[in-house]
Design a protein around this motif. Structure first.
Motif, PDB file in Angstrom:
ATOM      1  N   UNK A 195       0.866  -1.092  -0.040  1.00  0.00           N
ATOM      2  CA  UNK A 195      -0.155   0.058  -0.086  1.00  0.00           C
ATOM      3  C   UNK A 195       0.887   1.272  -0.104  1.00  0.00           C
ATOM      4  N   UNK A 196       0.276   2.220  -0.619  1.00  0.00           N
ATOM      5  CA  UNK A 196       1.279   3.615  -0.570  1.00  0.00           C
ATOM      6  C   UNK A 196       0.321   4.650   0.196  1.00  0.00           C
ATOM      7  N   UNK A 197      -0.645   4.402   1.022  1.00  0.00           N
ATOM      8  CA  UNK A 197      -1.316   5.042   1.900  1.00  0.00           C
ATOM      9  C   UNK A 197      -1.514   4.555   3.319  1.00  0.00           C
ATOM     10  N   UNK A 198      -1.161   5.309   4.455  1.00  0.00           N
ATOM     11  CA  UNK A 198      -1.092   4.689   5.891  1.00  0.00           C
ATOM     12  C   UNK A 198      -2.582   3.969   6.151  1.00  0.00           C
ATOM     13  N   UNK A 199      -3.351   4.658   6.035  1.00  0.00           N
ATOM     14  CA  UNK A 199      -5.045   4.251   6.304  1.00  0.00           C
ATOM     15  C   UNK A 199      -5.102   2.563   5.522  1.00  0.00           C
ATOM     16  N   UNK A 200      -4.833   2.864   4.370  1.00  0.00           N
ATOM     17  CA  UNK A 200      -5.301   1.780   3.428  1.00  0.00           C
ATOM     18  C   UNK A 200      -4.388   0.474   3.813  1.00  0.00           C
ATOM     19  N   UNK A 201      -2.936   0.759   4.301  1.00  0.00           N
ATOM     20  CA  UNK A 201      -2.263  -0.434   5.034  1.00  0.00           C
ATOM     21  C   UNK A 201      -2.907  -0.750   6.364  1.00  0.00           C
ATOM     22  N   UNK A 202      -3.380   0.175   7.085  1.00  0.00           N
ATOM     23  CA  UNK A 202      -3.911  -0.327   8.391  1.00  0.00           C
ATOM     24  C   UNK A 202      -5.120  -1.186   8.061  1.00  0.00           C
ATOM     25  N   UNK A 203      -5.848  -0.835   6.996  1.00  0.00           N
ATOM     26  CA  UNK A 203      -7.014  -1.876   6.800  1.00  0.00           C
ATOM     27  C   UNK A 203      -6.761  -3.108   5.885  1.00  0.00           C
ATOM     28  N   UNK A 204      -5.694  -3.513   5.803  1.00  0.00           N
ATOM     29  CA  UNK A 204      -5.125  -4.421   5.021  1.00  0.00           C
ATOM     30  C   UNK A 204      -5.042  -5.597   6.134  1.00  0.00           C
ATOM     31  N   UNK A 205      -4.562  -5.507   7.244  1.00  0.00           N
ATOM     32  CA  UNK A 205      -4.605  -6.620   8.103  1.00  0.00           C
ATOM     33  C   UNK A 205      -5.801  -7.024   8.691  1.00  0.00           C
ATOM     34  N   UNK A 206      -5.943  -8.279   8.355  1.00  0.00           N
ATOM     35  CA  UNK A 206      -7.420  -9.113   8.515  1.00  0.00           C
ATOM     36  C   UNK A 206      -7.936  -9.073   9.840  1.00  0.00           C
ATOM     37  N   UNK A 207      -9.086  -8.603  10.060  1.00  0.00           N
ATOM     38  CA  UNK A 207      -9.968  -8.511  11.261  1.00  0.00           C
ATOM     39  C   UNK A 207      -9.259  -7.603  12.273  1.00  0.00           C
ATOM     40  N   UNK A 208      -8.470  -6.687  12.147  1.00  0.00           N
ATOM     41  CA  UNK A 208      -8.112  -5.748  12.931  1.00  0.00           C
ATOM     42  C   UNK A 208      -8.792  -4.398  12.893  1.00  0.00           C
ATOM     43  N   UNK A 209      -8.996  -3.680  13.829  1.00  0.00           N
ATOM     44  CA  UNK A 209      -9.475  -2.454  13.972  1.00  0.00           C
ATOM     45  C   UNK A 209      -8.308  -1.377  13.982  1.00  0.00           C
ATOM     46  N   UNK A 210      -8.290  -0.440  13.159  1.00  0.00           N
ATOM     47  CA  UNK A 210      -6.758   0.449  13.134  1.00  0.00           C
ATOM     48  C   UNK A 210      -7.070   1.697  12.512  1.00  0.00           C
ATOM     49  N   UNK A 224      -4.359  -8.098  24.921  1.00  0.00           N
ATOM     50  CA  UNK A 224      -5.423  -9.053  24.628  1.00  0.00           C
ATOM     51  C   UNK A 224      -6.465  -8.339  23.550  1.00  0.00           C
ATOM     52  N   UNK A 225      -7.543  -9.317  23.163  1.00  0.00           N
ATOM     53  CA  UNK A 225      -8.369  -8.895  22.381  1.00  0.00           C
ATOM     54  C   UNK A 225      -9.228  -8.054  22.790  1.00  0.00           C
ATOM     55  N   UNK A 226     -10.249  -6.958  21.828  1.00  0.00           N
ATOM     56  CA  UNK A 226     -11.021  -6.181  22.321  1.00  0.00           C
ATOM     57  C   UNK A 226     -10.609  -5.334  23.316  1.00  0.00           C
ATOM     58  N   UNK A 227      -9.344  -4.679  22.917  1.00  0.00           N
ATOM     59  CA  UNK A 227      -8.915  -3.840  24.109  1.00  0.00           C
ATOM     60  C   UNK A 227      -7.757  -2.780  23.081  1.00  0.00           C
ATOM     61  N   UNK A 228      -8.306  -1.636  22.850  1.00  0.00           N
ATOM     62  CA  UNK A 228      -7.380  -0.663  22.090  1.00  0.00           C
ATOM     63  C   UNK A 228      -6.195  -0.135  22.796  1.00  0.00           C
ATOM     64  N   UNK A 229      -5.027  -0.311  21.872  1.00  0.00           N
ATOM     65  CA  UNK A 229      -3.948   0.041  22.438  1.00  0.00           C
ATOM     66  C   UNK A 229      -2.976   0.934  21.272  1.00  0.00           C
ATOM     67  N   UNK A 230      -1.897   1.607  21.434  1.00  0.00           N
ATOM     68  CA  UNK A 230      -1.391   2.485  21.045  1.00  0.00           C
ATOM     69  C   UNK A 230       0.044   2.050  20.694  1.00  0.00           C
TER      70      UNK A 230
END
Length: 316
Positions: free
Chosen positions: A16-31, A102-108
């Motif tokens: 990907x050449x866009x950061x958000x597009x890249x973030x969305x490419x990881x399956x089943x993650x919210x990023x 853990x899952x269902x727990x947002x982190x940075x």
């Protein structure tokens, strides 16, 4: 622009050449990814789906601020493969650390430029069953509240090597359960022999809270030309305190954060098809940029292309 390469053995590679597009490419993650360093972005994801886990290697060309969340009833392990340190929820993950959430727990995460990380997401019940079969004792209370596991360097290298081998496009992992067991065999010794993570100092926890409040306020008032003094007034802290908090937790100063987070917001807005009727000037104003030429210069310096180029790409 995203390029997909069909590969055998369920290995998937996406660029990907866009950061958000890249973030969305990881399956089943919210990023959500904010680009922090200047230059054209390039992301590479190599991902392997197994019966009860996901294995991946992620590479990013620019420094990133990442907000991440894994699916429920799972746990994520991150093994950075970079000379520079990663920050997870503001805490520095040293060279031999394994990051855990853990899952269902947002982190940075705050990651440097030219960064690579190996990741494993595994269902909790599958991890526990594998630990029982192998005779490993897992401290779930510790894993649930820690962010960093201090691993033996040799065992960590062995784990990274095993993940790299599995992610090779022509790797001999025709049988998925065998590949999955290889991951358990490399990962579980690290968790069984870990050293406890140091407790978070009260002072650092306070700085985390101040930064989190600042981030929330900036997101909620993104159309305002916020200044550091104004942010200090809203948070009831001194300028020096705010400076210390941001440098300690994110590794940047508040003024840098204000500018970068709004530029990334404008980038998302320009990519959004729902905003098709908006001009670049409209988007700049929506994100508190009232000096258009300065906005255009800052945008091009950070992302390597002009805002009008991004708008043209979306329309085509």
């Amino acid at each position: 622009m995203t390029i997909h390469y069909p590969l055998p053995l369920q290995t998937r590679i996406v660029e990907a050449t866009d950061a958000d597009e890249h973030a969305n490419n990881l399956t089943n993650w919210e990023q959500r990814y904010d680009q922090m360093t200047a230059g054209v972005f390039h992301g590479l994801l190599e991902e392997l789906q197994l019966p009860h886990m996901q294995v991946f290697r992620e590479s990013t060309s620019q420094g990133m601020h990442q907000s991440c969340c894994v699916w429920p009833d799972a746990v994520w392990f991150g093994l950075p493969y970079s000379a520079q340190a990663t920050r997870i929820n503001g805490r520095v993950a040293e060279k031999d650390a394994i990051m855990v959430r853990p899952g269902a727990c947002e982190f940075e995460l705050m990651t440097p430029a030219d960064y690579t990380i190996y990741g494993v997401v595994v269902r909790l019940d599958a991890l526990q069953n594998a630990a029982d079969r192998g005779g490993y004792a897992l401290d779930w209370n510790q894993l649930g509240r820690t962010e960093r596991v201090h691993a033996h360097p040799g065992l960590r290298r062995t784990c990274v090597h095993a993940l790299a081998e599995l992610l090779q496009p022509m790797a001999p992992h025709n049988e998925a359960n065998t590949a999955q067991q290889c991951v358990f065999d490399a990962l579980l010794p690290l968790l069984d022999t870990r050293a406890p993570d140091a407790a978070m100092p009260t002072s650092f926890a306070r700085r985390q809270r101040i930064v989190a409040k600042a981030q929330d306020y900036v997101r909620e008032h993104h159309d305002q030309a916020l200044t550091v003094p104004a942010l200090c007034d809203k948070l009831f802290v001194s300028r020096r305190t705010l400076q210390y908090c941001f440098e300690d937790v994110l590794g940047i100063n508040p003024m840098q954060y204000l500018r970068i987070v709004r530029l990334n917001g404008a980038r998302r807005h320009l990519r959004d098809a729902a905003a098709a009727s908006k001009t670049v000037r409209d988007v700049a104003a929506d994100w508190g940029f009232w000096h258009f030429s300065q906005f255009s210069n800052d945008y091009k310096k950070l992302f390597g292309h002009s805002p009008s180029e991004m708008l043209r790409q979306r329309r085509h």
